[in-house]
Design a protein around this motif. Sequence first.
Motif: not given
Length: 434
Positions: A340-345, A378-382, A415-417
């Motif tokens: 559920k963490g953020l990406s580095i970007a 963009r593939a991340e749905a959350r 990252l969450v729903d």
Amino acid sequence: MSGSRGVASGVGLPPREAIEFLRGKTNVTTQHWTDIWRDAHTRSFMVAGAATDALVGDFRRSVADALEQGRTLTDFRKDFDAIVAQHGWVHNGTAAWRSRIIYETNLSTALAAGRYAQQTEPETLAAFPFWQYVHSGALHPRLQHQAWNGLVLRADDGFWHTHYPPNGWRCGCRVRVLSARGVARMGRSGPDQAPVIETRRWVNPRTGEVHYVPLGIDPGFDYNPGLTWREPPRIPTDAVTTPRPARWPPAPPAPPQRVSVEPLVPAGTPAIAAPDFEAWANALLETRRSDGSVRVLGALSDAAMTWLQDREIAPASSALAITSAQFLHILRDAKAKVAKGLSIADALRLPEIVARPRAVLRERETGAVLLIFDPLDRAEARTGKLVVEFAMDLRVRDGHERRRVVMNGVKSGGLVDAARFRNRGEYELIEGSV
């Protein structure tokens, strides 16, 4: 707290003195919640923004009925809706939120004054000359209130002049009395040393007046309603002896020391993101070690600040910052087990997110402010979120020195729903769209 019976049972206090406290007030019309400040509430009954005598009077009668008859918040809300409709009152916030604030603040303050009156009766002080701070046990506690839990001081210690609860909006903390034997049974030879009272700078959003408010206490709550209503406690000197060999001086202590803690970004200072943020973040990513440093990310928008000011919950400064520890905490690999963490970007563009969030929300239950954004992937749905906490008390590194600051900080993120943020019963929309 669901009703005055619940409040009263929580403190073990019949409300006779609390009723007397409320009956002794004078109705006052206001435009803003700061029009009546601190201990002036002891003699004045007001509802922020209630600008006619009739409107204030109707609210006063409903609050008094709630206290005297044990009416619940649900009962009070029915009165609230009827009063608002009758007077055509346009109020800040939702009806559910505003009615709860009026109900709980008035009842908790009255009960605190009544409790103080009982605890400072001469015979009570003779038997129970010590007081202990008891945290409410809330699911989302104020950390400073939680830190005071269990603190034992003499009843006449100056700490209680400013820290006798409630110590903020919806604070459910209380004070319980202790005898000398009770203190000894806790394994103590005497009371604790009173904490140093550290303050933060707070600017009245309506007048611009500067106040220095103790850390952990909401602006305007740094007073003891019972103390300003009754005489200060006078403890018989023979009441503080202990059955143990160790004794402590019965002389009244000196007034508590106050230390001002500087704001990271003073009110009125433009909150511009640190130009070296990306280099700072990349250095942390290389070492994966927190070094105690902090960087300003930007600021809440004027629209968000206006929304918060209208609801009387605005911080002194709009600036938002992040510490090295918090930055590392929000990364995806730091939370890999739950993904559920953020990406580095996304972490590297925090100043951009703060400057242009998709939405700003306020969680009704906790009061937390959330910045909502779309992840770069963009593939991340959350949906991404940053959780903001106002007036965080931190020790940070500035070059080779450490200093203590107060800051509005990004406390966490992840990252969450996205669907959860559309629940208007759980969140209030400050700006943007979800």
